[in-house]
Design a protein around this motif. Structure first.
Motif, PDB file in Angstrom:
ATOM      1  N   GLU A   8       0.827  -1.209   0.000  1.00  0.00           N
ATOM      2  CA  GLU A   8       0.000   0.000   0.000  1.00  0.00           C
ATOM      3  C   GLU A   8       0.863   1.261   0.000  1.00  0.00           C
ATOM      4  N   ILE A   9       1.950   1.229   0.764  1.00  0.00           N
ATOM      5  CA  ILE A   9       2.869   2.377   0.792  1.00  0.00           C
ATOM      6  C   ILE A   9       3.454   2.614  -0.600  1.00  0.00           C
ATOM      7  N   THR A  10       3.863   1.531  -1.253  1.00  0.00           N
ATOM      8  CA  THR A  10       4.434   1.651  -2.604  1.00  0.00           C
ATOM      9  C   THR A  10       3.424   2.237  -3.578  1.00  0.00           C
ATOM     10  N   LEU A  11       2.197   1.749  -3.528  1.00  0.00           N
ATOM     11  CA  LEU A  11       1.158   2.246  -4.435  1.00  0.00           C
ATOM     12  C   LEU A  11       0.850   3.717  -4.174  1.00  0.00           C
ATOM     13  N   LEU A  12       0.781   4.100  -2.902  1.00  0.00           N
ATOM     14  CA  LEU A  12       0.492   5.493  -2.566  1.00  0.00           C
ATOM     15  C   LEU A  12       1.622   6.408  -3.016  1.00  0.00           C
ATOM     16  N   ARG A  13       2.867   5.970  -2.838  1.00  0.00           N
ATOM     17  CA  ARG A  13       4.009   6.776  -3.268  1.00  0.00           C
ATOM     18  C   ARG A  13       4.009   6.945  -4.785  1.00  0.00           C
ATOM     19  N   GLU A  14       3.709   5.858  -5.494  1.00  0.00           N
ATOM     20  CA  GLU A  14       3.661   5.937  -6.955  1.00  0.00           C
ATOM     21  C   GLU A  14       2.552   6.873  -7.423  1.00  0.00           C
ATOM     22  N   LYS A  15       1.485   6.928  -6.653  1.00  0.00           N
ATOM     23  CA  LYS A  15       0.345   7.770  -7.013  1.00  0.00           C
ATOM     24  C   LYS A  15       0.628   9.245  -6.766  1.00  0.00           C
ATOM     25  N   HIS A  16       1.286   9.561  -5.650  1.00  0.00           N
ATOM     26  CA  HIS A  16       1.416  10.962  -5.236  1.00  0.00           C
ATOM     27  C   HIS A  16       2.810  11.556  -5.444  1.00  0.00           C
ATOM     28  N   GLU A  17       3.864  10.737  -5.367  1.00  0.00           N
ATOM     29  CA  GLU A  17       5.224  11.280  -5.421  1.00  0.00           C
ATOM     30  C   GLU A  17       5.784  11.208  -6.836  1.00  0.00           C
ATOM     31  N   THR A  18       6.196  12.356  -7.360  1.00  0.00           N
ATOM     32  CA  THR A  18       6.737  12.427  -8.721  1.00  0.00           C
ATOM     33  C   THR A  18       8.261  12.508  -8.736  1.00  0.00           C
ATOM     34  N   LEU A  19       8.887  12.631  -7.560  1.00  0.00           N
ATOM     35  CA  LEU A  19      10.341  12.661  -7.491  1.00  0.00           C
ATOM     36  C   LEU A  19      10.902  11.243  -7.567  1.00  0.00           C
ATOM     37  N   SER A  50       9.952  11.619  17.757  1.00  0.00           N
ATOM     38  CA  SER A  50       9.587  10.396  17.043  1.00  0.00           C
ATOM     39  C   SER A  50       8.127  10.439  16.607  1.00  0.00           C
ATOM     40  N   LEU A  51       7.262  10.912  17.487  1.00  0.00           N
ATOM     41  CA  LEU A  51       5.847  11.057  17.136  1.00  0.00           C
ATOM     42  C   LEU A  51       5.688  12.015  15.961  1.00  0.00           C
ATOM     43  N   SER A  52       6.440  13.098  15.976  1.00  0.00           N
ATOM     44  CA  SER A  52       6.347  14.067  14.889  1.00  0.00           C
ATOM     45  C   SER A  52       6.804  13.448  13.567  1.00  0.00           C
ATOM     46  N   MET A  53       7.810  12.569  13.611  1.00  0.00           N
ATOM     47  CA  MET A  53       8.262  11.897  12.393  1.00  0.00           C
ATOM     48  C   MET A  53       7.199  10.949  11.850  1.00  0.00           C
ATOM     49  N   LEU A  54       6.486  10.277  12.750  1.00  0.00           N
ATOM     50  CA  LEU A  54       5.424   9.378  12.314  1.00  0.00           C
ATOM     51  C   LEU A  54       4.278  10.163  11.673  1.00  0.00           C
ATOM     52  N   ILE A  55       3.913  11.278  12.277  1.00  0.00           N
ATOM     53  CA  ILE A  55       2.880  12.136  11.693  1.00  0.00           C
ATOM     54  C   ILE A  55       3.322  12.619  10.316  1.00  0.00           C
ATOM     55  N   PHE A  56       4.588  12.995  10.217  1.00  0.00           N
ATOM     56  CA  PHE A  56       5.159  13.449   8.946  1.00  0.00           C
ATOM     57  C   PHE A  56       5.055  12.358   7.879  1.00  0.00           C
ATOM     58  N   GLN A  57       5.383  11.118   8.249  1.00  0.00           N
ATOM     59  CA  GLN A  57       5.312  10.017   7.288  1.00  0.00           C
ATOM     60  C   GLN A  57       3.876   9.761   6.835  1.00  0.00           C
ATOM     61  N   ARG A  58       2.937   9.889   7.739  1.00  0.00           N
ATOM     62  CA  ARG A  58       1.538   9.679   7.355  1.00  0.00           C
ATOM     63  C   ARG A  58       1.073  10.751   6.370  1.00  0.00           C
ATOM     64  N   PHE A  59       1.545  11.974   6.543  1.00  0.00           N
ATOM     65  CA  PHE A  59       1.229  13.046   5.599  1.00  0.00           C
ATOM     66  C   PHE A  59       1.804  12.731   4.220  1.00  0.00           C
ATOM     67  N   LEU A  61       2.113  10.004   2.753  1.00  0.00           N
ATOM     68  CA  LEU A  61       1.371   8.983   2.018  1.00  0.00           C
ATOM     69  C   LEU A  61       0.398   9.596   1.009  1.00  0.00           C
ATOM     70  N   LYS A  62       0.045  10.862   1.227  1.00  0.00           N
ATOM     71  CA  LYS A  62      -0.935  11.512   0.347  1.00  0.00           C
ATOM     72  C   LYS A  62      -0.371  12.736  -0.368  1.00  0.00           C
ATOM     73  N   THR A 179       8.803   1.493   9.069  1.00  0.00           N
ATOM     74  CA  THR A 179       8.379   0.489  10.048  1.00  0.00           C
ATOM     75  C   THR A 179       7.184   0.923  10.900  1.00  0.00           C
ATOM     76  N   PRO A 180       7.169   2.140  11.467  1.00  0.00           N
ATOM     77  CA  PRO A 180       6.028   2.528  12.320  1.00  0.00           C
ATOM     78  C   PRO A 180       4.703   2.642  11.573  1.00  0.00           C
ATOM     79  N   LEU A 181       4.758   2.760  10.242  1.00  0.00           N
ATOM     80  CA  LEU A 181       3.524   2.798   9.460  1.00  0.00           C
ATOM     81  C   LEU A 181       2.933   1.409   9.288  1.00  0.00           C
TER      82      LEU A 181
END
Length: 245
Positions: A8-19, A50-59, A61-62, A179-181
């Motif tokens: 799911e992470i791979t699919l979301l990255r392919e969908k949203h990330e152009t870099l 660490s919590l802030s990094m997890l929030i950052f990673q969740r952002f 994804l989209k 990992t935390p995702l």
């Protein structure tokens, strides 16, 4: 917090990330480093960072790195995480430290910030926080692995305590991976402790024939622990050799 699979992470990255993946990782680690530096300047605990990094990673994804100021977002994640952990910092204080950090990272001396600049920057913080919370669905029910490290402290023998200190560092580093995702906090804790066992060459003694990774939850999946271990080891040049003996 809803977990996601690697697919799911791979699919979301392919969908949203152009870099490119290389550029994306470079921006990701740069932002994480800036969050650590901001947290240190604000005397914020590593758990909050660490919590802030997890929030950052969740952002992420989209969103694509092309569509936001990554250093600003990192600072907003730290600001938001501090509030969630009941250690809030005043917006003025965070804005001031972020402003100085931004110039420091550019190897430039920060000019004095005018009132107008500060007002504009505070507005940007507030706007970005609303965008952040919206994109993660206002899902702030987030647990971290540290609580389980604290519980193991009451269960380990004295000669095994060094494992916890080393495992704590591995947990910190895990937030620079996906990992935390993907895994529950207890699974990450166990993976970090396995890494610490290898690093210290200390083996945690079984109790009543029960291995330590089953002490807190006998239903925990060994396969998931091994998968999280592998994911976390990718951050290091040479993965530690895993043994469940």
């Amino acid at each position: 917090m809803k977990l996601v699979t690697e697919e799911e992470i791979t699919l979301l990255r392919e969908k949203h990330e152009t870099l490119s993946r290389e550029k994306e990782l470079s921006f990701f680690h740069e932002t994480c480093t800036s969050m650590v530096e901001l947290g240190q300047s604000l005397f914020i605990s590593q758990e909050v960072v660490s919590l802030s990094m997890l929030i950052f990673q969740r952002f992420l994804l989209k969103n694509s790195f092309k569509n936001f100021d990554r250093l600003l977002l990192g600072a907003v994640c730290v600001f938001t995480a501090a509030k969630l952990e009941d250690t809030p910092r005043q917006l003025d204080q965070v804005v001031n430290h972020y402003y100085l950090l931004k110039y420091k990272r550019a190897n430039r001396k920060a000019p004095e910030m005018s009132d107008t600049q500060k007002t504009t920057l505070k507005d940007k913080f507030c706007d970005m926080e609303i965008r952040l919370l919206t994109d993660i669905g206002f899902d702030l029910n987030i647990d971290l692995p540290y609580q389980f490290l604290h519980r193991y402290k009451d269960l380990l023998a004295q000669h095994e305590m060094n494992i916890l200190a080393i495992a704590n560092g591995f947990v910190n580093d895990s937030f620079r991976t996906a990992t935390p995702l993907m895994y529950e906090p207890l699974v990450i804790t166990c993976a970090a402790m396995l890494m610490a066992e290898k690093f210290t060459k200390i083996t945690i003694t079984q109790r009543g024939g029960v291995p330590w990774y089953l002490w807190l939850d006998k239903s925990i999946s060994l396969d998931e622990i091994q998968a999280a271990y592998t994911e976390m080891c990718q951050l290091y040049a040479k993965p530690l050799q895993l043994s469940m003996d």
